[in-house]
Design a protein around this motif. Structure first.
Motif, mmCIF file in Angstrom:
data_model
loop_
_atom_site.group_PDB
_atom_site.id
_atom_site.type_symbol
_atom_site.label_atom_id
_atom_site.label_comp_id
_atom_site.label_asym_id
_atom_site.label_seq_id
_atom_site.Cartn_x
_atom_site.Cartn_y
_atom_site.Cartn_z
ATOM 1 N N LYS A 1 -7.280 5.178 4.056
ATOM 2 C CA LYS A 1 -6.863 3.804 3.816
ATOM 3 C C LYS A 1 -5.674 3.474 4.685
ATOM 4 O O LYS A 1 -5.430 2.322 5.019
ATOM 5 C CB LYS A 1 -6.491 3.630 2.339
ATOM 6 C CG LYS A 1 -7.674 3.923 1.446
ATOM 7 C CD LYS A 1 -7.341 3.695 -0.010
ATOM 8 C CE LYS A 1 -8.530 4.033 -0.870
ATOM 9 N NZ LYS A 1 -8.831 5.495 -0.853
ATOM 10 N N LEU A 2 -4.921 4.524 5.026
ATOM 11 C CA LEU A 2 -3.742 4.328 5.861
ATOM 12 C C LEU A 2 -3.702 5.424 6.927
ATOM 13 O O LEU A 2 -3.771 6.608 6.607
ATOM 14 C CB LEU A 2 -2.477 4.410 4.990
ATOM 15 C CG LEU A 2 -1.136 4.399 5.721
ATOM 16 C CD1 LEU A 2 -0.895 3.073 6.418
ATOM 17 C CD2 LEU A 2 0.000 4.717 4.749
ATOM 18 N N ASN B 1 -8.559 -2.163 12.013
ATOM 19 C CA ASN B 1 -7.767 -2.789 10.962
ATOM 20 C C ASN B 1 -8.505 -3.967 10.353
ATOM 21 O O ASN B 1 -8.601 -4.123 9.145
ATOM 22 C CB ASN B 1 -6.422 -3.211 11.560
ATOM 23 C CG ASN B 1 -5.574 -3.978 10.569
ATOM 24 O OD1 ASN B 1 -5.465 -5.185 10.665
ATOM 25 N ND2 ASN B 1 -5.008 -3.269 9.609
ATOM 26 N N VAL C 1 -4.328 9.044 3.006
ATOM 27 C CA VAL C 1 -3.251 8.940 3.997
ATOM 28 C C VAL C 1 -3.444 10.044 5.024
ATOM 29 O O VAL C 1 -3.478 11.219 4.671
ATOM 30 C CB VAL C 1 -1.864 9.137 3.346
ATOM 31 C CG1 VAL C 1 -0.767 8.937 4.376
ATOM 32 C CG2 VAL C 1 -1.696 8.197 2.184
ATOM 33 N N LEU D 1 0.851 -1.188 0.000
ATOM 34 C CA LEU D 1 0.000 0.000 0.000
ATOM 35 C C LEU D 1 0.888 1.239 0.000
ATOM 36 O O LEU D 1 0.711 2.157 -0.782
ATOM 37 C CB LEU D 1 -0.888 -0.016 1.247
ATOM 38 C CG LEU D 1 -1.885 1.111 1.402
ATOM 39 C CD1 LEU D 1 -2.950 1.027 0.334
ATOM 40 C CD2 LEU D 1 -2.519 1.061 2.788
ATOM 41 N N SER E 1 -5.277 0.322 7.118
ATOM 42 C CA SER E 1 -3.912 -0.082 7.457
ATOM 43 C C SER E 1 -3.306 0.960 8.396
ATOM 44 O O SER E 1 -3.702 2.118 8.378
ATOM 45 C CB SER E 1 -3.057 -0.174 6.204
ATOM 46 O OG SER E 1 -3.709 -0.987 5.255
ATOM 47 N N VAL F 1 4.457 -0.796 3.812
ATOM 48 C CA VAL F 1 3.266 -1.159 4.569
ATOM 49 C C VAL F 1 2.357 -1.930 3.629
ATOM 50 O O VAL F 1 1.889 -1.374 2.629
ATOM 51 C CB VAL F 1 2.532 0.087 5.098
ATOM 52 C CG1 VAL F 1 1.284 -0.321 5.868
ATOM 53 C CG2 VAL F 1 3.445 0.929 5.973
ATOM 54 N N PHE G 1 2.440 5.690 -2.726
ATOM 55 C CA PHE G 1 1.212 5.202 -2.127
ATOM 56 C C PHE G 1 0.386 4.580 -3.237
ATOM 57 O O PHE G 1 0.092 5.238 -4.228
ATOM 58 C CB PHE G 1 0.459 6.362 -1.470
ATOM 59 C CG PHE G 1 -0.816 5.955 -0.789
ATOM 60 C CD1 PHE G 1 -0.776 5.159 0.349
ATOM 61 C CD2 PHE G 1 -2.045 6.365 -1.280
ATOM 62 C CE1 PHE G 1 -1.957 4.782 0.980
ATOM 63 C CE2 PHE G 1 -3.220 5.986 -0.653
ATOM 64 C CZ PHE G 1 -3.168 5.193 0.484
#
Lengths: 270, 328
Positions: free
Chosen positions: A167-168, A194, A90, A7, A200, A31, A72
């Motif tokens: 998403k992260l 998670n 992010v 990711l 993530s 990650v 990313f």
């Protein structure tokens, strides 16, 4: 790591503050989608700087990523503004919580949805979702976050980040200043998020025990370099990690003099 | 010295001042003319004049709330807005068109300030930002007069200025209009700050701009918006003051009158700016008329600052300023 496309993938980044202070000296890490990855290390090792160079909060602290690639989902994201990155998925939860003290819990959550364009109804649904994970926030929804407890502030900060539908999440030192029980509670929620929401996490932690308990993979940073990485389970069993970060050692109790001696002899760094 | 000791001293000093004033009043019978109708006339005149102070203070509060910057250039912006409007009316002969153009000019000014001053100075100390706004004051003053001229220009937007009487109390229509405008402006701003997405983001930035950045609020847009809004408030203040006393350089100095208003009301509170303005306006007129003769008059000019000083001693965050949140 063996996954096909991570990711987030950082290749060999170098960060310089104020044009002179070299803080990261070639850090690389991955990650995987759906992973919880921990960055471990002592004070000043470069954990926060690594996170900030991803979220680009570095810019406002006069730091610069001078070398290397941050990707990313395969796309190079160096130099994008923090708000562009939030839109891409992010988001960073800063060290020390940083809630908006004169806004209520609910207003904090709404502020977290600033970049969303999918309408009030979707945002309201997500507020309820955050309250489901953090029932305590629902009780305090009308309180100014300046007055709620440290644990609740940490929950509010994580909840606020969730409102952007990331998403992260880059989670910086979530355990800071919190009671061990509360740290555990927060890590449990991170794990649930998670698993159930597919978010993530890349987390920077000094609390190595806790981080390795919940993370799937870990990187150890020292003086701006990755000195070791591996699966959380492997790291937990590693003698050096035990010795330096978990405070355990194979030979039972040792005097501090022995430890010092050992450290002098054996460094990870050349 | 401990805080408590300071407190006691300041209570002592202000008690002394009040007693002294009381003694002066008693010792000088006949020097002061007093009647209730006259009192109300002075009071209402003062309150309405105070709304003009409020308008200027409002611009300060907006910028301080959103960026933690104390914008010394607010007075210069007021002058600049009023000057632009007056000269544009001369050129275009249309009030509405000139208003629209002035709004555009104030937006452009906000953009230039964000681009050339705020952006390069991001994350610097507040004192550095403050110094930058002092520099901007001179720049805007000079630029405005260079472009628009430095004479005194009368501004007439057709706001009625006639006095009239209610129950024997003499009022000025213009003051009433100014009061209504201030009230409307506050209502609009309150809704904007409390209820809208942008308003919430503005408050978030004010609280913690790093955190705001981290959740994806683009500081640059926010700063542009807030400087534009305070430019528009400056325009409204400039119109009101310009109508009252002509558009001239002294307009830039009313910024100094806004300082005691801000200290009274609190730097971060919109209602505080309004109520602070009212207190200063009414206080200074009442003091001038009823206490002034004891000192040989002309206390209107400094009364507000004495009031501000007392506030600094007892309530440094002002009447409505944000409480300094401290968790123990």
């Amino acid at each position: 790591m063996t996954q096909a496309a991570p990711l987030l993938s950082i290749q060999n980044i170098e960060v310089i503050y104020d044009h002179v202070i070299l803080v990261l000296k070639g850090v690389s890490l991955d990650v995987p989608a759906g992973g919880i990855v921990a960055i471990l290390g002592a004070n000043g090792a470069g954990k926060s700087t690594t996170l900030k160079s991803i979220s680009n909060l570095l810019q406002s602290e006069r730091g610069d990523v001078t070398k290397g690639d941050i990707r990313f989902r395969g796309e190079r994201i160096n130099g994008l503004s923090p708000s562009e990155l939030v839109v891409k998925g992010v988001i960073q939860v800063m060290e020390g919580r940083h809630c908006f003290p004169h806004l209520t819990v609910e207003e904090n959550l709404l502020a977290g949805a600033y970049t969303r364009t999918d309408g009030a109804a979707a945002i309201a649904t997500d507020i309820e979702l955050v309250y489901r994970y953090f029932p305590r926030l629902k009780e305090r929804r009308e309180s100014l976050t300046g007055y709620i407890s440290g644990g609740e502030q940490q929950m509010c900060a994580i909840g606020r980040a969730l409102m952007a539908r990331p998403k992260l999440i880059l989670l910086d030192e979530p355990s800071m200043g919190l009671a061990p029980q509360l740290v555990e509670e927060i890590f449990e929620i991170v794990k649930r998020l998670n698993r159930e929401e597919g978010v993530s996490f890349l987390l920077a932690e000094q609390n190595t025990t806790m981080a390795l308990k919940y993370a799937t993979y870990g990187y150890i940073l020292e003086n701006g370099r990755v000195v070791m990485d591996g699966d959380a389970a492997t790291l937990r069993e590693n003698e050096d990690v035990k010795e330096f970060y978990l405070g355990l050692s194979a030979g039972g109790r040792k005097s501090y003099r022995d430890t010092k001696h050992y450290r002098r002899r054996k460094r990870w760094l050349a | 010295m401990s805080q408590a000791a300071w407190r006691n001293i300041s209570i002592g000093v202000s008690g002394f001042i009040v007693l002294g004033l009381g003694a002066l009043v008693i010792a000088n019978p006949g020097k002061i003319f007093f009647s209730w109708t006259f009192f109300f006339e002075v009071l209402i005149g003062g309150l309405l004049a105070g709304t003009l102070y409020s308008l200027v203070a409002l611009g300060f509060v907006l910028i301080f709330k959103a960026s933690g910057v104390f914008n010394f250039a607010q007075g210069a912006m007021t002058l600049f807005a009023a000057l632009s409007l007056v000269r544009l009316i001369e050129i275009t002969n249309s009030i509405l068109l000139s208003m629209a153009l002035t709004v555009v000019i104030m937006m452009a000014l906000a953009y230039v300030i964000e681009r050339l001053v705020l952006r390069p100075l991001v994350n610097q100390d507040v004192i550095i930002m403050f110094m930058a706004t002092i520099g901007m004051t001179f720049l805007i003053d000079g630029f405005g007069q260079l472009v628009w001229g430095s004479d005194v220009y009368p501004l007439n937007l057709g706001i009625p200025q006639d006095p009239f009487e209610v129950q024997g109390v003499l009022l000025n229509q213009f003051d009433l209009v100014a009061g209504a405008v201030a009230a409307l402006l506050v209502a609009v701003l309150a809704v904007f700050f409390q209820k809208t997405r942008i308003g919430r983001a503005l408050r978030a930035v004010a609280d913690d701009n790093q955190a705001a950045l981290s959740v994806g609020i683009p500081l640059r847009h926010i700063w542009f918006i807030v400087w534009t809004v305070s430019g528009l408030v400056a325009l409204v203040a400039g119109i009101m003051w310009g109508t009252k006393s002509g558009v001239q350089f002294s307009l830039a100095l009313i910024a100094l009158k806004a300082l005691p208003v801000l200290i009274l009301g609190g730097l971060t509170s919109i209602p505080g700016a309004i109520i602070g303005g009212l207190i200063v306006g009414a206080g200074e007129k009442l003091a001038e008329v009823f206490i002034g003769p004891l000192f040989g008059g002309a206390i209107e000019n400094w009364f507000a600052y004495v009031l501000a000083l007392l506030f600094l001693l007892f309530r440094p965050q002002g009447l409505f300023g944000e409480k300094i949140i401290e968790r123990v």
